[in-house]
Scaffold this motif. Structure first.
Motif, PDB file in Angstrom:
ATOM      1  N   GLU A 171      62.334 101.958  -8.935  1.00 54.72           N
ATOM      2  CA  GLU A 171      62.971 102.655  -7.825  1.00 54.72           C
ATOM      3  C   GLU A 171      64.439 102.311  -7.652  1.00 54.72           C
ATOM      4  N   ASP A 172      65.019 101.562  -8.587  1.00 54.89           N
ATOM      5  CA  ASP A 172      66.393 101.108  -8.383  1.00 54.89           C
ATOM      6  C   ASP A 172      67.400 101.929  -9.171  1.00 54.89           C
ATOM      7  N   ALA A 173      67.075 103.168  -9.455  1.00 56.24           N
ATOM      8  CA  ALA A 173      67.986 104.028 -10.230  1.00 56.24           C
ATOM      9  C   ALA A 173      68.597 105.085  -9.312  1.00 56.24           C
ATOM     10  N   ASP A 174      69.242 106.078  -9.904  1.00 57.74           N
ATOM     11  CA  ASP A 174      69.852 107.145  -9.124  1.00 57.74           C
ATOM     12  C   ASP A 174      68.822 107.798  -8.207  1.00 57.74           C
ATOM     13  N   SER A 175      69.267 108.244  -7.058  1.00 57.61           N
ATOM     14  CA  SER A 175      68.352 108.854  -6.099  1.00 57.61           C
ATOM     15  C   SER A 175      68.109 110.324  -6.384  1.00 57.61           C
ATOM     16  N   PHE A 176      68.750 110.870  -7.407  1.00 54.77           N
ATOM     17  CA  PHE A 176      68.562 112.278  -7.739  1.00 54.77           C
ATOM     18  C   PHE A 176      68.407 112.415  -9.257  1.00 54.77           C
ATOM     19  N   PRO A 177      67.546 113.343  -9.702  1.00 56.89           N
ATOM     20  CA  PRO A 177      67.387 113.563 -11.144  1.00 56.89           C
ATOM     21  C   PRO A 177      68.519 114.419 -11.690  1.00 56.89           C
ATOM     22  N   PHE A 206      59.957 121.792  -8.122  1.00 59.81           N
ATOM     23  CA  PHE A 206      59.237 122.389  -7.006  1.00 59.81           C
ATOM     24  C   PHE A 206      57.743 122.455  -7.316  1.00 59.81           C
ATOM     25  N   PRO A 207      56.875 122.051  -6.384  1.00 61.19           N
ATOM     26  CA  PRO A 207      57.119 121.696  -4.984  1.00 61.19           C
ATOM     27  C   PRO A 207      57.317 120.190  -4.753  1.00 61.19           C
ATOM     28  N   LEU A 208      57.535 119.446  -5.821  1.00 58.53           N
ATOM     29  CA  LEU A 208      57.646 118.001  -5.687  1.00 58.53           C
ATOM     30  C   LEU A 208      59.045 117.577  -5.268  1.00 58.53           C
ATOM     31  N   ASN A 209      59.111 116.492  -4.523  1.00 58.97           N
ATOM     32  CA  ASN A 209      60.354 115.788  -4.257  1.00 58.97           C
ATOM     33  C   ASN A 209      60.292 114.499  -5.061  1.00 58.97           C
ATOM     34  N   LEU A 210      61.053 114.423  -6.139  1.00 63.13           N
ATOM     35  CA  LEU A 210      60.913 113.308  -7.069  1.00 63.13           C
ATOM     36  C   LEU A 210      61.483 111.996  -6.530  1.00 63.13           C
ATOM     37  N   SER A 211      62.111 112.057  -5.364  1.00 65.69           N
ATOM     38  CA  SER A 211      62.560 110.805  -4.747  1.00 65.69           C
ATOM     39  C   SER A 211      61.431 110.142  -3.962  1.00 65.69           C
ATOM     40  N   GLU A 212      60.291 110.822  -3.859  1.00 61.89           N
ATOM     41  CA  GLU A 212      59.138 110.284  -3.153  1.00 61.89           C
ATOM     42  C   GLU A 212      58.008 110.009  -4.129  1.00 61.89           C
ATOM     43  N   PRO A 213      57.100 109.080  -3.801  1.00 64.27           N
ATOM     44  CA  PRO A 213      55.939 108.828  -4.675  1.00 64.27           C
ATOM     45  C   PRO A 213      55.100 110.091  -4.830  1.00 64.27           C
ATOM     46  N   ILE A 214      54.533 110.271  -6.005  1.00 61.99           N
ATOM     47  CA  ILE A 214      53.743 111.470  -6.299  1.00 61.99           C
ATOM     48  C   ILE A 214      52.260 111.156  -6.131  1.00 61.99           C
ATOM     49  N   ASP A 215      51.595 111.974  -5.348  1.00 59.25           N
ATOM     50  CA  ASP A 215      50.155 111.855  -5.133  1.00 59.25           C
ATOM     51  C   ASP A 215      49.459 112.867  -6.031  1.00 59.25           C
ATOM     52  N   TYR A 216      48.809 112.371  -7.086  1.00 59.83           N
ATOM     53  CA  TYR A 216      48.176 113.276  -8.050  1.00 59.83           C
ATOM     54  C   TYR A 216      46.825 113.795  -7.570  1.00 59.83           C
ATOM     55  N   HIS A 217      46.441 113.427  -6.335  1.00 60.33           N
ATOM     56  CA  HIS A 217      45.193 113.943  -5.751  1.00 60.33           C
ATOM     57  C   HIS A 217      45.476 114.978  -4.662  1.00 60.33           C
TER      58      HIS A 217
END
Length: 876
Positions: A149-155, A50-61
């Motif tokens: 991006e070709d791995a499991d969709s959940f950590p 939280f608050p990230l959704n790791l299935s989406e690209p992360i914007d470090y800005h």
């Protein structure tokens, strides 16, 4: 195998001809996002990222909302770790002093998400796919993800050793995607960093205004060439006194590396010692277990080591392992010469466990005196450190029993920790009874005790005394907090912003059994000396003042004294070593076995009947509405009225032991109850309607139900069995290994992993509690109908308590889901730590990732006999 140092790895160019083994490099450069408000146990409901959704690209800005920051938003920052993996996390731009001026300690609790990378280097010749060995200290969770991006969709989130628990082993973690065999592979690593006052303390006491979280993360590669390994840090062995083992339990730590192994035999290589394997012990691939071995001897043993050989089998393969355990010897104690003795016993019949015993100065020439059960504070290891034993004044008449509580933190002296405390007392009685050398020093089994404790142990002394008042002679709680919610308030809870108050009341009913303030009525007749330092910087002194105030509200003339030592902090050398404590203990011991005077009126308060004993012989067996408090108020007979008057609240059945509380005439909720003239012993009463009672035969009494919260699964009568579906379910096996690791790390609770097709064969379920993981396994284990709505939609998980198929005093926990992400959510709700508000059953969905308990779909508490309980159920 090797770990490439950060400095070397960053300068070197990978060369496949250089390394002959797999190696890893953890970057020292970290990205930090936070802080975000959180209360102490929200990590289990919120996504650790939280608050990230790791299935989406992360914007470090990107910036994120946080009420802690000026302007209400926080952004990414960077930090550097030391080469040994230690990372300091702080947020100096937050005006912490302004926040705490109104919100106090609660505002210091905060969450951050941390990110770095891990690089894996293959060897020149790849022989097998490796596994990681990971050690996260004082962090909540971590996960390792591929950058593709070709791995499991959940950590898959792995719990860290957040308490920095003693003798904690690294986790064995499979790669989410196999590393390259011919070039370096980079993985993302995310950590949930959570600042808790109980772990990191008030920064003011450390001379600073800014809270700093210090955590450590290290990676290594498991040596896949080995079949199994010894884990000496997990060994358990008692001391020998005058040549005799002070206990009958030995434990040998073993870890399986390749395949599953079973320890089938033990052979003693030491003369005068006989060893017996308690049971065949199966060790799953990647699991560590402590092998339980019983020791017996016919004559004195004086050697420096105890040597043995274990036989391990895997299919047709058989291996022998030589084990040598160093022995600590003591001469027989006397009035002037003694030392604390490390004793052992089998917790829950088969788990080798240790405690410390301090002998009295003199033998028991008359009636044996009650032992003093001394509960240590959080983080105190009684096995390897002498601090706690050195802090207690040796008593002339009574044994001191210093239990481990399973570990230095345990379950805050609740559940299995309290079970361990009482079992240690009985184990010492058994040790003294079964060796004639110790005969003059023995005391009877199930002996009443004097309870004493400091800090978390002081809270534990309040807890056990209020739950088992008839087994407690007197109590000395020092520097104790009332309950966790009062220690660090939950006012900054994110979940509370999104959760229906009606749902919160159902969830928090699972915390009620631990709330000491609600059970003070049970102590109105118990002699109590509460102690607190006037300037306690860890547990504020108001906690003891309030506890005494509550007790005196129940009985204005209660036998309770508050000793407040002006100017003293949380710990000081004279906490227990002073004349007032000495006099209090001597008065309690000398008065025994005469019990304390009964008040004219007293009240027994119960939340979960199976977790509370009797008060003056009165007990509660069942509640009308489980999940709510039940109370039984007794007014004694007197010269003017020979009837005992009893009022009840929310009670289904109760009893009285007339050998403890003689009774001839009874008014139960204003109704006269006919008692036979020859009726003695335990009399049982059952409600036939609301507050309409009848006497029932003992043989018709139902067994006290142990439901009320998922946490009850930890109070097991044997190893906890983890049941997974048959072959092909790697995710369920991964969850089982995580739970097994956590049970061992946090509670030294043993567990065995079996397949669902084995569950009802060869008595593999045993008498211990059961955890069933996965839909297929749950379907095969279900014994009765579970009232529920069908699970529909992605990311949904269900966790619920269920009756045990073989043991009426046991239970099972079921984990089901609609997919892997849902299983991850309910797996994090498994109650490894105290304060996780999970009642008997709960359904959770994806909204929990950002809203905590606001993402709970439904939850509730079972009724009596596992029936539906509409009054304590909630649906969205």
């Amino acid at each position: 195998m090797s770990i490439i140092s950060t400095a070397t790895a960053m300068q070197a160019t990978f060369d496949a001809d250089v390394a002959n083994e797999w190696s890893v490099e953890l970057s020292t450069n970290w990205d930090i996002l936070g802080p975000f408000p959180i209360q102490a146990r929200e990590q289990q409901f919120l996504s650790p990222s939280f608050p990230l959704n790791l299935s989406e690209p992360i914007d470090y800005h990107k910036t994120w909302p946080s009420s802690y920051a000026d302007g209400g938003r926080v952004s990414w920052a960077t930090a550097s770790a030391e080469d040994n993996g230690t990372l300091q996390v702080s947020f100096p731009n937050i005006r912490w002093e302004s926040l705490r001026a109104t919100e106090g300690w609660a505002v210091l609790q905060h969450h951050a998400v941390l990110h770095t990378t891990l690089t894996v280097y293959p060897p020149k010749q790849v022989r097998s796919e490796p596994h990681l060995r990971v050690q996260l200290i004082q962090g909540s969770y971590f996960t390792v993800l591929p950058t593709t991006e070709d791995a499991d969709s959940f950590p898959r989130w792995y719990a860290g050793n957040i308490y920095e628990m003693e003798r904690g082993l690294p986790r064995i973690v499979p790669f989410p995607k196999a590393p390259s065999k011919d070039s370096p592979t980079i993985y993302d690593v995310f950590v949930s960093g959570d600042y808790e006052i109980r772990l990191f303390g008030d920064p003011h006491s450390q001379g600073r205004d800014i809270p700093v979280q210090s955590l450590s993360l290290t990676f290594d590669i498991e040596d896949e060439e080995l079949l199994f390994a010894r884990e000496p840090t997990q060994d358990v062995l008692c001391d020998f006194v005058d040549g005799f083992a002070f206990g009958d339990a030995i434990g040998v730590g073993m870890r399986s590396i390749t395949g599953s192994w079973a320890v089938t035999k033990v052979s003693s290589l030491s003369t005068d010692i006989a060893l017996e394997l308690i049971r065949t012990t199966r060790i799953a691939d990647g699991q560590t277990r402590i092998i339980p071995i019983r020791v017996t001897q016919s004559r004195q043993f004086r050697h420096k080591s105890l040597d043995m050989e274990l036989q391990l089998t895997s299919g047709s393969d058989s291996q022998e392992v030589f084990v040598s355990l160093p022995v600590s010897h003591h001469e027989m104690w006397d009035k002037d010469v003694f030392s604390p003795i490390l004793a052992t016993y089998f917790f829950a019949k088969s788990m080798p466990s240790a405690f410390i015993a301090i002998p009295p100065e003199r033998q028991s020439h008359d009636a044996p005196k009650p032992p003093i059960l001394a509960l240590h504070g959080a983080g105190v290891d009684i096995v390897t450190a002498t601090f706690w034993a050195d802090s207690l004044p040796r008593n002339p008449h009574s044994w001191f029993v210093l239990p481990s509580g399973r570990t230095s933190w345990g379950l805050d002296w609740h559940g299995p920790s309290a079970q361990d405390a009482w079992s240690s007392v009985d184990a010492l009685s058994s040790i003294l009874e079964h060796n004639s050398v110790f005969d003059p020093w023995k005391f009877p089994m199930n002996s009443p005790v004097i309870l004493l404790g400091h800090s978390n142990g002081g809270q534990g002394a309040w807890y056990s005394a209020a739950r088992y008042p008839d087994r407690v002679v007197a109590v000395v709680p020092a520097s104790a907090y009332i309950k966790s919610q009062s220690y660090v308030p939950l006012t900054m809870s994110r979940s509370a912003r999104f959760t229906d108050p009606a749902l919160l009341s159902v969830l928090e009913s699972s915390l009620t059994p631990d709330n000491n303030d609600l059970f003070m009525s049970n102590l109105v007749d118990t002699p109590i000396l509460a102690i607190h330092g006037g300037d306690d910087e860890n547990v504020p002194v108001w906690h003891s003042r309030e506890a005494v105030s509550i007790l005196e509200t129940w009985n204005p003339v209660a036998n309770v004294t508050l000793r407040e030592d002006p100017g003293e902090s949380h710990w000081y050398s004279t906490v227990f070593k002073n004349d007032q404590v000495t006099s209090f203990l001597e008065n309690a011991i000398s008065a025994y076995p005469n019990r304390h005077t009964l008040a004219e009126r007293f009240t027994l308060t119960v939340s979960v009947p199976s977790e509370v004993g009797s008060l003056h012989g009165w007990s509660i067996q069942a509640l009308t509405i489980p999940g709510r408090l039940g109370r039984l108020s007794v007014q004694r007979a007197n010269e003017e009225d020979d009837r005992v008057r009893v009022k009840t609240s929310n009670l289904e059945s109760l009893s009285v032991d007339t050998n403890t509380f003689p009774i001839s005439r009874l008014l139960l909720d204003d109704t006269p109850i006919h008692l036979k003239d020859d009726e003695d012993g335990i009399i049982y009463f059952e409600a036939v309607n609301n507050k309409v009672w009848k006497v029932v035969d003992q043989s018709k009494q139902n067994i006290i139900q142990a439901s009320g919260r998922i946490q009850s699964v930890l109070s097991s009568n044997g190893p906890i069995t983890l049941v997974i579906p048959d072959d092909g379910h790697t995710h369920e096996m991964n969850v089982a290994l995580r739970i097994a690791h956590d049970l061992e790390l946090y509670h030294r609770l043993d567990s065995e992993i079996i397949r669902s097709s084995e569950a009802f064969k060869n008595d593999l379920l045993g008498q211990g509690n059961v955890v069933v993981i996965g839909n297929d396994a749950a379907f095969s284990a279900r014994m009765n109908c579970v009232p529920q709505r069908p699970l529909e939609g992605p990311g949904i998980g269900l966790i619920y308590l269920h009756s045990h198929p073989l043991n009426s005093n046991g239970n099972m926990v079921m984990l089901e889901s609609t997919d892997g992400a849902g299983l991850e959510r309910v797996a994090r709700l498994f109650p490894i730590r105290t304060g996780i508000p999970v009642p008997d059953w709960l359904v959770i969905g994806p909204l929990a990732d950002s809203r905590g308990t606001g993402g709970v779909i439904s939850a509730g508490v079972w009724g009596n006999d596992w029936s539906w309980n509409s009054e304590m159920s909630w649906f969205s």
